[in-house]
Design an enzyme around this catalytic site. Structure first.
Site, PDB file in Angstrom:
ATOM      1  N   ASP A  13       0.440  -1.195   0.090  1.00  0.00           N
ATOM      2  CA  ASP A  13      -0.306   0.098   0.533  1.00  0.00           C
ATOM      3  C   ASP A  13       0.837   1.194   0.084  1.00  0.00           C
ATOM      4  O   ASP A  13       0.334   2.106   0.831  1.00  0.00           O
ATOM      5  CB  ASP A  13      -0.809   0.331   1.491  1.00  0.00           C
ATOM      6  CG  ASP A  13      -1.682  -0.973   1.724  1.00  0.00           C
ATOM      7  OD1 ASP A  13      -2.130  -1.807  -0.049  1.00  0.00           O
ATOM      8  OD2 ASP A  13      -1.827  -2.149   2.556  1.00  0.00           O
ATOM      9  N   GLN A 222       2.566  -5.966  -3.312  1.00  0.00           N
ATOM     10  CA  GLN A 222       2.408  -4.952  -1.262  1.00  0.00           C
ATOM     11  C   GLN A 222       3.779  -5.340  -1.966  1.00  0.00           C
ATOM     12  O   GLN A 222       3.977  -4.218  -2.012  1.00  0.00           O
ATOM     13  CB  GLN A 222       2.341  -7.242  -1.527  1.00  0.00           C
ATOM     14  CG  GLN A 222       1.414  -7.725  -1.202  1.00  0.00           C
ATOM     15  CD  GLN A 222       1.059  -8.756  -2.269  1.00  0.00           C
ATOM     16  OE1 GLN A 222       1.639  -9.490  -3.117  1.00  0.00           O
ATOM     17  NE2 GLN A 222      -0.132  -8.490  -2.841  1.00  0.00           N
TER      18      GLN A 222
END
Length: 428
Positions: A13, A222
């Site tokens: 993120d 990721q």
């Protein structure tokens, strides 16, 4: 030509989608090399927000070829939903814009069921998208690949080989309703026929494009702390997320990589369970979540928020051989009087500067911080480094000095234009 790898340096993120979208302008191929639709990129283009889970964000640029490599696990239903949504928005979808590896493994309906049911008891915090079970079957030589999905005879044989074991596990162990094999086959075969025009031998395709002198951009999902081997196991994803996986998950040699760009959020977030030494469970953590829009693009789950952690970042630098930094969401820190940055941990009286493998040690961690003055000014309209507030520039310089890596890109907002480029990554 240049071959550039983009990876996350934290727990995912970090804003990789925006940086990949930016770098796509000078690249010819954009290649996703690991993970599945447990990843999500939210991109703001003009007044439109586009969320992608499988297709590289380069698809938003005309004339680019977006590649899904053999290291990815592919949910054909999600892929087709993304394709349909992009077509509806007016983007070109053809064999010239999307290529899918014939060797990529397929996420089957039973993988999603198993993933969701298991996580209810394990509490790892997976997305329930079937990623882990698909990688399990890949390792067990029981997986179904894209080459099988697009050939009904292969699909029938592979589904027959796997189905009874999955059916028994789902009904007897998980105590769930049985699956209908024939309806599953028909649905998968139908999706396979739609996907077939995009299917290619990606390793050969990439080698051919490299030989032509193309610029290649390798996109990871990721972040480094979620790597299966090097992350905070078992609170990790089901694949390798560090830069070396770009070679394995695409089919190129390590000497082909010219640069690794590490995406670093100006603070830290994490979704799901697992250790998070700098987590803030106070009004500052809530402020970071609110101002940063910290909710998962895939699940909508609120992200845990905390201060930047140099211990984990140094780990990521080493594991991926980071050449340049791209700092994202710097604008979210505006208005904070004091910023804190973790420099080391104290555990049982010892100073620890690397991430421990033993998760039992994390509850005892005392985080050692440096404090830096914050800035009040909003940043979203600024387009040059010199125009940033001095304290903001000092924050960037501090990170560069402590990590030993130069910054190439600074993001000061979610939109494409809200970016400061300090160095051109791809040669002109």
């Amino acid at each position: 030509m240049a071959n550039i790898v983009v990876v996350g340096t934290q727990w995912g993120d970090e804003g990789k989608g925006k940086i990949v979208d930016l770098l796509t302008e000078k690249s010819d191929l954009i290649i996703r090399f690991q993970g599945g639709n447990n990843a999500g990129h939210t991109l703001v283009v003009g007044d439109r927000k586009v969320v992608l889970h499988l297709i590289p964000s380069g698809i938003l640029h005309p004339g680019k070829l977006c590649v899904i490599g053999p290291g990815v696990v592919l949910d054909p239903e999600i892929l087709l939903e993304e394709i349909d949504a992009l077509v509806e928005k007016g983007y070109e979808i053809s064999e010239n814009t999307i290529a899918i590896s014939d060797r990529a493994h397929v996420i089957m309906p039973y993988h999603r069921i198993i993933d969701t049911a298991r996580d209810c008891t394990q509490g790892i915090g997976t997305t329930g998208r079937g990623i882990g079970p698909a990688y399990e079957d890949k390792a067990r030589r029981l997986g179904i690949r894209v080459i099988d999905l697009v050939n009904e005879a292969f699909l029938r044989r592979k589904l027959d080989a796997a189905f009874e074991e999955k059916q028994e596990y789902i009904t007897r162990i998980l105590k769930l309703k049985p699956l209908d094999k024939e309806s599953m086959f028909d649905r998968l075969a139908g999706m396979g026929s739609r996907i077939k025009p995009f299917v290619k031998d990606v390793a050969v395709l990439v080698a051919q494009e490299m030989a032509k002198g193309r610029n290649l951009l390798f996109e990871g999902a990721q972040g480094a702390n979620l790597d299966m081997d090097h992350g905070t196991y078992p609170y990790v994803t089901s694949s390798n997320t560090i830069a070396g996986q770009a070679c394995v998950g695409t089919g190129i040699g390590p000497t082909a990589i010219d640069m690794v760009v590490g995406i670093c959020k100006a603070y830290t977030t994490r979704v799901g369970g697992g250790p998070f030494p700098t987590e803030l469970k106070d009004e500052i953590g809530e402020r970071l979540r609110a101002f940063g829009g910290e909710y998962g693009a895939t699940t909508g789950r609120p992200r845990r928020c905390g201060w930047l952690d140099l211990v984990s970042l140094r780990n990521s630098m080493r594991l991926s051989g980071i050449s340049r930094l791209a700092i994202t969401k710097l604008d979210v820190l505006s208005g904070l009087e004091t910023l804190r940055v973790a420099t080391a941990y104290r555990i049982d009286g010892r100073i620890v500067e690397d991430m421990p493998a033993n998760l039992d040690m994390y509850p005892e961690v005392e985080v050692l911080y440096d404090e830096l003055p914050g800035w009040e000014e909003p940043l979203s309209d600024i387009r040059s480094l010199d125009a940033l507030p001095k304290r903001c520039r000092d924050y960037i310089s501090y990170l560069e000095d402590r990590l030993g890596v130069k910054t190439a890109i600074v993001s000061v907002g979610p939109r494409r234009e809200e970016t400061i480029v300090l160095e051109d990554i791809f040669p002109s």
